[in-house]
Write a protein that holds these residues in place. Structure first.
Motif, PDB file in Angstrom:
ATOM      1  N   PRO A  19       0.829  -1.207   0.000  1.00 56.93           N
ATOM      2  CA  PRO A  19       0.000   0.000   0.000  1.00 56.93           C
ATOM      3  C   PRO A  19       0.865   1.258   0.000  1.00 56.93           C
ATOM      4  O   PRO A  19       2.030   1.225   0.412  1.00 56.93           O
ATOM      5  N   VAL A  20       0.304   2.342  -0.499  1.00 52.60           N
ATOM      6  CA  VAL A  20       1.016   3.624  -0.461  1.00 52.60           C
ATOM      7  C   VAL A  20       1.226   4.021   0.991  1.00 52.60           C
ATOM      8  O   VAL A  20       0.292   3.981   1.797  1.00 52.60           O
ATOM      9  N   ARG A  21       2.453   4.383   1.315  1.00 53.06           N
ATOM     10  CA  ARG A  21       2.787   4.644   2.721  1.00 53.06           C
ATOM     11  C   ARG A  21       2.036   5.849   3.279  1.00 53.06           C
ATOM     12  O   ARG A  21       1.590   5.828   4.420  1.00 53.06           O
ATOM     13  N   ASP A  22       1.903   6.896   2.496  1.00 59.36           N
ATOM     14  CA  ASP A  22       1.207   8.109   2.932  1.00 59.36           C
ATOM     15  C   ASP A  22       0.192   8.463   1.840  1.00 59.36           C
ATOM     16  O   ASP A  22       0.460   9.279   0.969  1.00 59.36           O
ATOM     17  N   GLU A  23      -0.948   7.828   1.898  1.00 62.60           N
ATOM     18  CA  GLU A  23      -1.967   7.971   0.857  1.00 62.60           C
ATOM     19  C   GLU A  23      -2.425   9.421   0.702  1.00 62.60           C
ATOM     20  O   GLU A  23      -2.611   9.911  -0.430  1.00 62.60           O
ATOM     21  N   GLU A  24      -2.615  10.108   1.803  1.00 61.33           N
ATOM     22  CA  GLU A  24      -3.101  11.493   1.743  1.00 61.33           C
ATOM     23  C   GLU A  24      -2.119  12.388   0.991  1.00 61.33           C
ATOM     24  O   GLU A  24      -2.512  13.185   0.117  1.00 61.33           O
ATOM     25  N   SER A  25      -0.835  12.278   1.310  1.00 61.89           N
ATOM     26  CA  SER A  25       0.170  13.096   0.633  1.00 61.89           C
ATOM     27  C   SER A  25       0.282  12.723  -0.842  1.00 61.89           C
ATOM     28  O   SER A  25       0.447  13.593  -1.704  1.00 61.89           O
ATOM     29  N   THR A 143      13.213  11.652  -1.760  1.00 67.45           N
ATOM     30  CA  THR A 143      13.583  11.365  -0.376  1.00 67.45           C
ATOM     31  C   THR A 143      14.919  12.032  -0.085  1.00 67.45           C
ATOM     32  O   THR A 143      15.913  11.769  -0.763  1.00 67.45           O
ATOM     33  N   CYS A 144      14.935  12.895   0.929  1.00 73.28           N
ATOM     34  CA  CYS A 144      16.148  13.652   1.265  1.00 73.28           C
ATOM     35  C   CYS A 144      16.829  12.993   2.460  1.00 73.28           C
ATOM     36  O   CYS A 144      16.662  13.415   3.617  1.00 73.28           O
ATOM     37  N   GLY A 173      19.893  16.696   0.617  1.00 76.92           N
ATOM     38  CA  GLY A 173      19.077  17.398   1.599  1.00 76.92           C
ATOM     39  C   GLY A 173      18.083  18.285   0.872  1.00 76.92           C
ATOM     40  O   GLY A 173      18.249  18.574  -0.325  1.00 76.92           O
ATOM     41  N   ARG A 174      17.072  18.724   1.582  1.00 79.50           N
ATOM     42  CA  ARG A 174      16.021  19.520   0.935  1.00 79.50           C
ATOM     43  C   ARG A 174      16.569  20.810   0.329  1.00 79.50           C
ATOM     44  O   ARG A 174      16.282  21.136  -0.827  1.00 79.50           O
ATOM     45  N   GLY A 195       3.999  18.170   6.383  1.00 79.44           N
ATOM     46  CA  GLY A 195       4.278  18.361   7.795  1.00 79.44           C
ATOM     47  C   GLY A 195       5.698  18.801   8.084  1.00 79.44           C
ATOM     48  O   GLY A 195       6.127  18.784   9.247  1.00 79.44           O
ATOM     49  N   ASP A 196       6.441  19.210   7.057  1.00 79.14           N
ATOM     50  CA  ASP A 196       7.875  19.520   7.209  1.00 79.14           C
ATOM     51  C   ASP A 196       8.601  18.402   7.944  1.00 79.14           C
ATOM     52  O   ASP A 196       9.525  18.634   8.730  1.00 79.14           O
ATOM     53  N   ASP A 197       8.166  17.178   7.676  1.00 74.31           N
ATOM     54  CA  ASP A 197       8.749  15.989   8.297  1.00 74.31           C
ATOM     55  C   ASP A 197       9.916  15.508   7.445  1.00 74.31           C
ATOM     56  O   ASP A 197       9.714  15.087   6.294  1.00 74.31           O
ATOM     57  N   PRO A 198      11.161  15.538   7.943  1.00 78.34           N
ATOM     58  CA  PRO A 198      12.322  15.139   7.138  1.00 78.34           C
ATOM     59  C   PRO A 198      12.250  13.711   6.604  1.00 78.34           C
ATOM     60  O   PRO A 198      12.914  13.389   5.622  1.00 78.34           O
ATOM     61  N   ALA A 199      11.447  12.874   7.251  1.00 80.71           N
ATOM     62  CA  ALA A 199      11.325  11.489   6.796  1.00 80.71           C
ATOM     63  C   ALA A 199      10.427  11.354   5.572  1.00 80.71           C
ATOM     64  O   ALA A 199      10.389  10.288   4.947  1.00 80.71           O
TER      65      ALA A 199
END
Length: 211
Positions: A19-25, A143-144, A173-174, A195-199
């Motif tokens: 499944p898509v890990r983050d469906e909403e994004s 992916t950074c 990096g971003r 969410g400005d989440d680096p992951a």
């Protein structure tokens, strides 16, 4: 095809079932991309994986070409396309630096979850820029790894890559990613990390300026 292709061939069927890990994004990225697409556009996606994104966008443009270096991934793409026929899409098995795409022939290029897997992202960005018409759009999700401050990113992934258990990832990096895209000649219109989440992957919308 190289060692990276063999890795993706081995996991292709399992990857297709995940499944898509983050469906909403993911859905948000699709919506943002479609807000730019035009019905008379010619579009290329590199590193298309199992083709879900390509098949979702193809009805919104004139022609959609999707390429991946993994024969098994392309096999899955074509199975999906056969199940839901879309006349304007073509799936090709090829490394990005090998495909025959004329300069200035595209209105948009997508590179979703692929830049960090390329050995020379700068060369890829330069080639993408050349393929686009003036005013053409570039969409990427990257992916950074360099921004993720944990043991998995710092130690386990490089070790696994050295053992050829996973593909080698470029330590982007971003801020550096943003800089490299601009250095290739693009104007960045949107830089979004959920969410400005680096992951989480960085989604960038960029444009090749018109003269």
């Amino acid at each position: 095809m190289g060692k990276r292709s063999r890795f993706w061939d081995l996991i292709a069927r399992r990857y297709a079932r995940m499944p898509v890990r983050d469906e909403e994004s993911y859905r948000e990225k699709l919506a943002i991309t479609r807000s730019y697409l035009q019905p008379d556009w010619d579009v290329l996606e590199i590193g298309c994986g199992t083709g879900t994104t390509a098949l979702g966008h193809a009805p919104h443009v004139r022609r959609f070409r999707a390429v991946d270096s993994s024969p098994k991934m392309i096999e899955i793409c074509r199975e999906k396309a056969a199940a839901a026929p879309t006349e304007n899409i073509a799936f090709d098995c090829a490394d990005f630096d090998e495909i025959d795409q004329p300069v200035g022939s595209l209105d948009a290029v997508l590179a979703m979850s692929i830049l960090h897997l390329l050995e020379d992202p700068d060369a890829a960005l330069a080639r993408i820029h050349a393929m686009l018409r003036p005013g053409g759009m570039f969409f990427s999700s990257t992916t950074c790894i360099a921004d993720i401050d944990n043991a998995i990113a710092r130690y386990l992934l490089p070790a696994a890559a050295a053992l050829r258990l996973v593909p080698r990832m470029t330590q982007l990096g971003r801020a550096e990613l943003h800089r490299r895209i601009e250095a290739a000649g693009f104007e960045v219109l949107r830089d979004w990390q959920p969410g400005d989440d680096p992951a989480k992957a960085v989604f960038i919308v960029a444009r090749k300026p018109a003269p």
